[in-house]
Design an enzyme around this catalytic site. Structure first.
Site: not given
Ligand code: PMP
Length: 431
Positions: A20, A148, A249, A278
């Site tokens: 970003y 997100y 998610d 993560k």
């Molecule tokens: N979903 C959520 C809730 C996240 O916080 C993130 C990453 N910040 C993602 C999806 C995307 O994961 P990645 O950066 O490993 O592609």
């Protein structure tokens, strides 16, 4: 700073994109030499207490002996083989543990290469499920604002359409259904009316909605907001009632961060599809998974789509990543997080809570090992970062949000250094 270090940073600025960040006017970057436990050592000599867990990932701290050992042992056997037509023990061991940790009946696992990809796969699973059982009109998604879910195209289509960082691509994204984010905060008294907008949307559009996708309890990169678990409990009921799948998610919330193993556990619900990533590898390398139950897997397998789930990345099930994830999950299974996270929560409440009275602060929120100080005005990232490095901490704010989510093994003294740095920021910066 030595000449060669200066040159390296200059090269980086000219040639490498960071997350970003502009290529022509980049924010400064700090050159890291090593990281160990809860500390990051810069090549310029400073040692910083880590308040970020490298974006929710390094939950056991850096350079962890068990994770290192798993990685070395696997590298000596094989680093990678294709997953098409071949399988291996690191993937099998990791998936066994993952199934053990996720709530029943979730037991069918697609191993993905990043969080965003696991969200793509979850969406594909949901669409293919309805296609397979001959309801192809159910091909849209419903979500709440302020969410997100990642940076790839389907994931972007369910991020907040205004604040979700992707507004410039909105014309290229699929149109999805959005409703207001839950109005009731985590600790507030439950207010049934906060569910009415999602209920109405489901009632009117359930024939075209394949799934609801939601970050359970904590909306992360979309604003670091914590909402009432009852919203999830009721949403599960609504999804059952209107025959819509529920995708949780858990990429940010999974593996203890919110004080429960998964965000969904605050509400005692089981989604139809769960994404994890993560912290899955303890922050060592990229790996994620999309987990579902037999009903979805079997419908896809036997359905009119031909049976195969049409996704298969080159590095699927990478043995190095699976071996490290297996070691990370075994540390989670040992249960230390159950005492570490509440201890962090308690200290964050004590030390960040009083900052709420500061005139520059709009709100302070704490849940599990997440502490958020929301300011009235956006932070100057470069200047704030420089101050934090001077104070010996690594905290990376965004927008109006200053937040801490440290590795679970952080000591009380290290954590105080982080909260103190935020207090110093407030004292010294006119916001
Ligand atoms: N979903 C959520 C809730 C996240 O916080 C993130 C990453 N910040 C993602 C999806 C995307 O994961 P990645 O950066 O490993 O592609």
């Amino acid at each position: 700073m030595s000449n060669s270090l200066q040159q390296a940073i200059q090269f980086d600025q000219q040639h490498i994109w960071h997350p970003y960040t502009s290529m022509t006017d980049p924010l400064p970057c700090y050159h890291v030499k090593s990281a160990s436990g809860c500390e990051i050592e810069l090549s310029s000599g400073e040692i910083l207490v880590d308040g970020m867990s490298s974006w929710w990932a390094a939950i056991h701290g850096y350079n962890h002996p068990q994770l290192n050992a798993a990685l070395h042992a696997q590298a000596d056997k094989m680093s990678h083989v294709m997953f098409g037509g071949l399988t291996h023990q690191p993937a099998i061991n990791m998936v066994e543990r993952l199934i053990d940790l996720t709530p029943a009946p979730l037991d069918r696992v697609f191993i993905a290469d990043s969080g965003s990809v696991s969200v793509e796969v979850a969406i594909k699973m949901a669409l293919q499920y309805w296609f397979s059982i001959e309801q192809p009109k159910k091909n849209q998604l419903l979500t709440i604002r302020g969410g997100y879910h990642g940076d790839t195209f389907a994931a972007m289509s369910v991020c907040d359409p205004v604040n979700g960082m992707h507004h410039m691509f909105r014309h290229a994204l699929c149109n999805q259904h959005f409703v207001e984010r839950p109005a009731v905060e985590f600790d507030d008294e439950w207010e049934p009316s906060s569910l009415s907008s999602i209920q109405q949307e489901l009632e009117q559009h359930h024939t075209e909605i394949a799934a609801v996708i939601i970050e359970p309890v904590v909306q992360g990169a979309g604003g670091m907001r914590f909402y009432h678990p009852e919203y999830l409990t009721q949403l599960r009921e609504l999804c059952n009632h209107y025959d819509v799948l529920l995708i949780a998610d858990e990429i940010a919330t999974g593996f203890g961060r919110t004080g429960q193993l998964f965000g969904c556990d605050h509400a005692g619900i089981v989604p139809d599809i769960m994404c994890v990533g993560k912290a899955l590898t303890g922050g060592y390398m990229t790996l994620a998974a999309t987990v579902t139950h037999a009903k979805v897997a079997e419908a896809i397998g036997q359905g009119q789509g031909g049976g195969a789930l049409m996704h298969g990345p080159t590095f699927m099930g990478n043995p190095l990543a699976c071996a490290v994830a297996n070691a990370s999950l075994s540390i989670i299974q040992s249960g230390d997080w159950k005492t570490q996270v509440p201890r962090i929560e308690c200290q964050l409440r004590e030390e960040l809570g009083p900052l709420k009275r500061h005139p520059s602060v709009a709100d302070v929120r704490v849940l599990g090992a997440i502490g958020v100080v929301e300011l009235n005005k956006p932070v100057n990232v470069a200047r704030t970062q420089a101050l934090f490095v001077e104070l010996g901490v690594w905290i990376r704010p965004f927008g109006r949000l200053m937040y801490i989510m440290p590795p679970y093994c952080i000591s009380a003294q290290q954590l105080s250094k982080l909260t103190h740095a935020i207090a110093v920021y407030l004292e010294t910066t006119t916001n």
